[in-house]
Design an enzyme around this catalytic site. Structure first.
Site, PDB file in Angstrom:
ATOM      1  N   PRO A  18     -31.942 -19.331   0.906  1.00  0.00           N
ATOM      2  CA  PRO A  18     -31.551 -19.978  -0.251  1.00  0.00           C
ATOM      3  C   PRO A  18     -30.566 -21.153   0.026  1.00  0.00           C
ATOM      4  O   PRO A  18     -29.653 -20.787   0.415  1.00  0.00           O
ATOM      5  CB  PRO A  18     -31.354 -18.937  -1.220  1.00  0.00           C
ATOM      6  CG  PRO A  18     -31.116 -17.851  -0.414  1.00  0.00           C
ATOM      7  CD  PRO A  18     -32.228 -17.980   0.705  1.00  0.00           C
ATOM      8  N   ASN A  19     -30.672 -22.040  -0.526  1.00  0.00           N
ATOM      9  CA  ASN A  19     -29.585 -23.480  -0.471  1.00  0.00           C
ATOM     10  C   ASN A  19     -29.536 -24.201   0.839  1.00  0.00           C
ATOM     11  O   ASN A  19     -28.664 -24.997   1.137  1.00  0.00           O
ATOM     12  CB  ASN A  19     -28.091 -22.715  -0.854  1.00  0.00           C
ATOM     13  CG  ASN A  19     -28.407 -22.116  -2.447  1.00  0.00           C
ATOM     14  OD1 ASN A  19     -28.993 -22.848  -3.218  1.00  0.00           O
ATOM     15  ND2 ASN A  19     -28.147 -20.919  -2.555  1.00  0.00           N
ATOM     16  N   ARG A  26     -24.260 -29.638   1.053  1.00  0.00           N
ATOM     17  CA  ARG A  26     -23.547 -28.487   0.379  1.00  0.00           C
ATOM     18  C   ARG A  26     -22.460 -28.162   0.857  1.00  0.00           C
ATOM     19  O   ARG A  26     -22.262 -27.904   2.258  1.00  0.00           O
ATOM     20  CB  ARG A  26     -24.570 -27.464   0.581  1.00  0.00           C
ATOM     21  CG  ARG A  26     -24.270 -26.235   0.128  1.00  0.00           C
ATOM     22  CD  ARG A  26     -25.081 -24.942   0.896  1.00  0.00           C
ATOM     23  NE  ARG A  26     -24.908 -23.849   0.427  1.00  0.00           N
ATOM     24  CZ  ARG A  26     -25.020 -22.577   0.818  1.00  0.00           C
ATOM     25  NH1 ARG A  26     -25.930 -22.591   1.908  1.00  0.00           N
ATOM     26  NH2 ARG A  26     -24.544 -21.520   0.313  1.00  0.00           N
ATOM     27  N   TYR A  31     -20.265 -25.913   5.804  1.00  0.00           N
ATOM     28  CA  TYR A  31     -21.599 -25.941   6.466  1.00  0.00           C
ATOM     29  C   TYR A  31     -21.765 -27.426   7.283  1.00  0.00           C
ATOM     30  O   TYR A  31     -22.858 -27.503   7.795  1.00  0.00           O
ATOM     31  CB  TYR A  31     -22.718 -25.820   5.600  1.00  0.00           C
ATOM     32  CG  TYR A  31     -22.472 -24.622   4.709  1.00  0.00           C
ATOM     33  CD1 TYR A  31     -22.681 -23.304   5.644  1.00  0.00           C
ATOM     34  CD2 TYR A  31     -22.384 -24.325   3.439  1.00  0.00           C
ATOM     35  CE1 TYR A  31     -22.566 -22.187   4.956  1.00  0.00           C
ATOM     36  CE2 TYR A  31     -22.157 -23.185   2.594  1.00  0.00           C
ATOM     37  CZ  TYR A  31     -22.383 -21.927   3.506  1.00  0.00           C
ATOM     38  OH  TYR A  31     -22.134 -20.801   2.858  1.00  0.00           O
ATOM     39  N   ASN A  80     -31.757 -17.550   9.127  1.00  0.00           N
ATOM     40  CA  ASN A  80     -30.616 -17.557   8.217  1.00  0.00           C
ATOM     41  C   ASN A  80     -30.936 -17.463   6.805  1.00  0.00           C
ATOM     42  O   ASN A  80     -31.840 -18.064   6.106  1.00  0.00           O
ATOM     43  CB  ASN A  80     -29.851 -18.872   8.415  1.00  0.00           C
ATOM     44  CG  ASN A  80     -28.584 -18.954   7.710  1.00  0.00           C
ATOM     45  OD1 ASN A  80     -28.355 -18.138   6.887  1.00  0.00           O
ATOM     46  ND2 ASN A  80     -27.779 -20.083   7.872  1.00  0.00           N
ATOM     47  N   ALA A  83     -27.793 -16.395   1.287  1.00  0.00           N
ATOM     48  CA  ALA A  83     -27.190 -14.996   0.461  1.00  0.00           C
ATOM     49  C   ALA A  83     -28.009 -14.033   0.382  1.00  0.00           C
ATOM     50  O   ALA A  83     -27.371 -12.713   0.219  1.00  0.00           O
ATOM     51  CB  ALA A  83     -26.696 -15.607  -0.934  1.00  0.00           C
ATOM     52  N   ASP A  93     -36.625  -4.125   5.404  1.00  0.00           N
ATOM     53  CA  ASP A  93     -37.614  -3.489   5.406  1.00  0.00           C
ATOM     54  C   ASP A  93     -38.736  -4.341   6.402  1.00  0.00           C
ATOM     55  O   ASP A  93     -39.213  -4.002   6.899  1.00  0.00           O
ATOM     56  CB  ASP A  93     -38.189  -3.191   4.219  1.00  0.00           C
ATOM     57  CG  ASP A  93     -37.549  -1.936   3.718  1.00  0.00           C
ATOM     58  OD1 ASP A  93     -36.670  -1.387   4.147  1.00  0.00           O
ATOM     59  OD2 ASP A  93     -37.828  -1.724   2.312  1.00  0.00           O
ATOM     60  N   GLU A 104     -30.358 -12.674  13.609  1.00  0.00           N
ATOM     61  CA  GLU A 104     -29.512 -13.061  12.243  1.00  0.00           C
ATOM     62  C   GLU A 104     -28.644 -14.311  12.490  1.00  0.00           C
ATOM     63  O   GLU A 104     -27.871 -14.003  13.527  1.00  0.00           O
ATOM     64  CB  GLU A 104     -28.976 -11.863  11.622  1.00  0.00           C
ATOM     65  CG  GLU A 104     -28.039 -12.220  10.324  1.00  0.00           C
ATOM     66  CD  GLU A 104     -27.292 -11.193   9.974  1.00  0.00           C
ATOM     67  OE1 GLU A 104     -27.594  -9.925  10.394  1.00  0.00           O
ATOM     68  OE2 GLU A 104     -26.535 -11.440   9.088  1.00  0.00           O
ATOM     69  N   HIS A 106     -25.728 -17.176  11.107  1.00  0.00           N
ATOM     70  CA  HIS A 106     -24.837 -17.795  10.053  1.00  0.00           C
ATOM     71  C   HIS A 106     -24.304 -19.114  10.565  1.00  0.00           C
ATOM     72  O   HIS A 106     -23.768 -18.959  11.841  1.00  0.00           O
ATOM     73  CB  HIS A 106     -23.920 -16.761   9.327  1.00  0.00           C
ATOM     74  CG  HIS A 106     -24.751 -15.860   8.704  1.00  0.00           C
ATOM     75  ND1 HIS A 106     -25.344 -15.790   7.625  1.00  0.00           N
ATOM     76  CD2 HIS A 106     -24.847 -14.441   9.220  1.00  0.00           C
ATOM     77  CE1 HIS A 106     -26.066 -14.683   7.479  1.00  0.00           C
ATOM     78  NE2 HIS A 106     -25.560 -13.910   8.393  1.00  0.00           N
ATOM     79  N   ARG A 113     -14.792 -15.098   5.778  1.00  0.00           N
ATOM     80  CA  ARG A 113     -14.648 -15.653   4.323  1.00  0.00           C
ATOM     81  C   ARG A 113     -14.770 -14.454   3.296  1.00  0.00           C
ATOM     82  O   ARG A 113     -14.072 -13.391   3.669  1.00  0.00           O
ATOM     83  CB  ARG A 113     -16.314 -16.343   4.279  1.00  0.00           C
ATOM     84  CG  ARG A 113     -16.215 -17.526   5.133  1.00  0.00           C
ATOM     85  CD  ARG A 113     -17.613 -18.265   5.083  1.00  0.00           C
ATOM     86  NE  ARG A 113     -17.659 -18.777   3.757  1.00  0.00           N
ATOM     87  CZ  ARG A 113     -18.903 -19.111   3.111  1.00  0.00           C
ATOM     88  NH1 ARG A 113     -19.872 -19.202   4.030  1.00  0.00           N
ATOM     89  NH2 ARG A 113     -18.907 -19.823   2.155  1.00  0.00           N
TER      90      ARG A 113
HETATM   91  C1  DQA Z   1     -24.685 -18.625   5.402  1.00  0.00           C
HETATM   92  C2  DQA Z   1     -23.596 -17.472   4.822  1.00  0.00           C
HETATM   93  C3  DQA Z   1     -23.922 -16.892   3.559  1.00  0.00           C
HETATM   94  O1  DQA Z   1     -22.897 -15.999   3.285  1.00  0.00           O
HETATM   95  C4  DQA Z   1     -24.195 -17.724   2.469  1.00  0.00           C
HETATM   96  O2  DQA Z   1     -24.664 -17.261   1.536  1.00  0.00           O
HETATM   97  C5  DQA Z   1     -25.006 -18.804   3.164  1.00  0.00           C
HETATM   98  C6  DQA Z   1     -24.889 -19.620   4.138  1.00  0.00           C
HETATM   99  C7  DQA Z   1     -24.156 -19.126   6.581  1.00  0.00           C
HETATM  100  O3  DQA Z   1     -25.186 -19.783   7.274  1.00  0.00           O
HETATM  101  O4  DQA Z   1     -23.020 -19.577   6.800  1.00  0.00           O
HETATM  102  O5  DQA Z   1     -26.065 -19.529   2.024  1.00  0.00           O
HETATM  103  O6  DQA Z   1     -25.608 -17.783   5.674  1.00  0.00           O
END
Ligand code: DQA
Length: 149
Positions: A18-19, A26, A31, A80, A83, A93, A104, A106, A113
């Site tokens: 998301p996002n 954003r 980012y 990624n 949230a 799962d 994973e 980020h 943060r």
């Molecule tokens: C994120 C970090 C997460 O905490 C956040 O909710 C994001 C982006 C990152 O890429 O730094 O949406 O995954």
């Protein structure tokens, strides 16, 4: 085209949650100012023998559907989860159910943060975690998958 297909020896799926469709717009102080669409061709260019597919969704179940679709066939997933990282038992799962390794990722260093970002519900199911290197986190994750192939 045929020659290119013959060269490809690995398939990696990048999944953004998301996002992350808003990268570039954003919170650029956190980012960065590049969209993922601008970054992806550079990444693909660096790995001509790797098929790098891309999927983004703001919907948790669609992330799960995509992981189930590729996770028994591809060589790895770079995820990624945005949230959902901090909330989703369903993603954990799903990752546990797959055959291929999941990294994973980020963009930001989540540990620098807010405290709620320090906890990941998916790290325990992933092969590894990369965070804090901006968009280069994705390249480092690809390197990690190449290293374990
Ligand atoms: C994120 C970090 C997460 O905490 C956040 O909710 C994001 C982006 C990152 O890429 O730094 O949406 O995954």
């Amino acid at each position: 085209m045929q020659a290119l297909y013959n060269m490809i020896n690995m398939k990696i799926q990048i999944i953004n949650g998301p996002n992350l469709n808003l990268l570039g717009k954003r919170e650029p102080g956190i980012y960065g100012s590049s969209s993922f669409d601008d970054y992806l061709p550079q990444l693909r260019h660096q790995y001509p023998s790797v098929q790098i597919d891309y999927f983004q969704s703001n919907v948790e179940g669609e992330l799960i559907n995509k992981m189930q679709e590729v996770g028994f066939d591809y060589d790895g997933i770079v995820l990624n989860a945005g949230a959902y990282t901090h909330t989703s038992v369903a993603l954990q799962d799903c990752i546990r159910s797959l055959k291929c390794p999941v990294i994973e990722v980020h963009i930001s260093n989540v540990h620098k943060r807010e405290e709620f970002r320090h906890k990941s519900l998916i790290s325990c199911a992933c092969l590894g975690v990369i965070c804090g290197f901006g968009l280069d986190s994705y390249r480092l994750a690809v390197e990690g998958l190449l290293a374990v192939k």
